[in-house]
Design a protein around this motif. Structure first.
Motif, short mmCIF file in Angstrom:
data_model
loop_
_atom_site.label_atom_id
_atom_site.label_comp_id
_atom_site.label_asym_id
_atom_site.label_seq_id
_atom_site.Cartn_x
_atom_site.Cartn_y
_atom_site.Cartn_z
N ALA A 126 -5.31 -69.68 17.51
CA ALA A 126 -5.02 -71.05 17.94
C ALA A 126 -6.03 -71.53 18.98
CB ALA A 126 -3.60 -71.13 18.51
N PHE A 127 -6.37 -70.67 19.91
CA PHE A 127 -7.25 -71.03 21.02
C PHE A 127 -8.67 -71.32 20.54
CE2 PHE A 127 -9.51 -69.78 25.07
CZ PHE A 127 -8.90 -70.72 25.90
N PHE A 128 -9.25 -70.35 19.83
CA PHE A 128 -10.64 -70.51 19.38
C PHE A 128 -10.75 -71.43 18.16
CE2 PHE A 128 -10.82 -66.21 21.43
CZ PHE A 128 -11.56 -66.61 22.52
N GLY A 129 -9.64 -71.64 17.48
CA GLY A 129 -9.66 -72.55 16.35
C GLY A 129 -9.50 -74.00 16.75
N THR A 130 -9.18 -74.24 18.02
CA THR A 130 -8.88 -75.60 18.48
C THR A 130 -9.90 -76.14 19.47
OG1 THR A 130 -6.50 -75.32 18.12
CG2 THR A 130 -7.19 -77.04 19.68
N PHE A 131 -10.11 -75.44 20.58
CA PHE A 131 -10.84 -76.05 21.70
C PHE A 131 -12.35 -76.18 21.48
CE2 PHE A 131 -6.86 -74.51 23.67
CZ PHE A 131 -6.37 -75.76 24.04
N PRO A 132 -13.04 -75.20 20.89
CA PRO A 132 -14.46 -75.43 20.62
C PRO A 132 -14.68 -76.65 19.71
CG PRO A 132 -13.94 -73.09 20.42
CD PRO A 132 -12.64 -73.82 20.54
N ALA A 133 -13.80 -76.82 18.73
CA ALA A 133 -13.92 -77.95 17.82
C ALA A 133 -13.70 -79.27 18.54
CB ALA A 133 -12.92 -77.81 16.66
N LEU A 134 -12.77 -79.30 19.49
CA LEU A 134 -12.53 -80.53 20.25
C LEU A 134 -13.72 -80.87 21.14
CD1 LEU A 134 -8.77 -80.20 21.24
CD2 LEU A 134 -9.80 -81.83 19.66
N ALA A 135 -14.35 -79.85 21.72
CA ALA A 135 -15.56 -80.10 22.52
C ALA A 135 -16.65 -80.73 21.66
CB ALA A 135 -16.05 -78.79 23.15
N ARG A 136 -16.83 -80.19 20.45
CA ARG A 136 -17.82 -80.75 19.52
C ARG A 136 -17.44 -82.16 19.09
NH1 ARG A 136 -17.49 -75.59 17.21
NH2 ARG A 136 -16.16 -76.41 15.54
#
Length: 247
Positions: free
Chosen positions: A101-111
């Protein structure tokens, strides 16, 4: 706890939260979004294994329900790390769910928003594995076609905050040094060594992270000062009163 029902619901809620700040993003300057401490915690209740926990009325009941949902992994962690407690085994057992959930969500939101983004969760040091044995043990039974899982590197679990750049690359990781009684007694997290703490130079200044209580500890703040940090991110959450009433 709708945001904890599925990975999609978790991502949707985080997208909503970051979206609240989006109208203030600049077209001329770099933006930094700082989310609260423990914002990744609700991922522990995702899926069928977290269903009973989503119905709990308090933290301790939810923790016990999570333990029941992850019983086989909990048993594996107790066998693998014979010196740990049951509480630590629970926080290890949810590693793949929390990390997915963590790595699948926040890096994408930053991009997606083209911003620097900071978010926090409870995680061990992890590695991504495609080993069939790891897949058999760790893969979420609610998912199909999983070709990799997140597995703990050792028995330690931390309160960890990360920063991703506008390309979604992880650029800073800080683990909490000074833990609260809840983190010690119930979650039984591991305090990180102060020697690991450092800052990061960004276009708008050198940043450092002081997770909640760390920001109130002089020795911790001295490390950031000595490292040249000029912007302190204090990702914070508090289950009690922030201030005391005084006559």
């Amino acid at each position: 706890m709708g945001a904890g029902e599925s990975y999609e619901a978790f991502e949707a809620e985080m997208r909503r939260v970051v979206g609240l700040a989006a109208p203030n993003f600049s077209d001329e300057h770099d933006d930094l979004v700082v989310l609260g401490e423990d914002i990744g915690l609700m991922a522990a209740f995702i899926g069928s294994r977290g269903e009973l926990a989503r119905q709990a009325d308090d933290a301790e009941s939810a923790f016990l329900a999570v333990a029941a949902g992850y019983e086989s992994l909990l048993t594996e962690m107790l066998d693998r790390y014979p010196g740990i407690t049951v509480n630590r085994a629970v926080t290890l057992a949810i590693t793949d769910t929390m990390a997915r959930a963590f790595f699948g969500t926040f890096p994408a939101l930053a991009r997606e928003h083209g911003v620097y983004l900071s978010a926090c969760s409870f995680l061990p040091r992890v590695r991504e594995s495609s080993d069939p044995a790891d897949l058999a043990l760790w893969a979420d039974p609610d998912l199909t076609g999983v070709d990799s899982v997140w597995v703990p590197e050792d028995e330690n679990v931390y309160n960890v905050c990360m920063v991703w750049d506008p390309d979604g690359q992880e650029v800073l990781t800080t683990r909490k040094v000074n833990l609260t009684p809840l983190e010690i007694d119930l979650l039984q997290l591991t305090p990180a060594p102060l020697s690991e703490v450092s800052g990061l130079e960004l276009p708008f200044g050198r940043i450092g992270i002081a997770i909640s209580l760390d920001a109130f500890i002089p020795s911790y703040m001295q490390v950031l000062h000595d490292d040249g940090v000029v912007i302190v991110l204090q990702n914070d959450a508090n289950p009690g009163a922030w201030v005391a009433y005084q006559e």
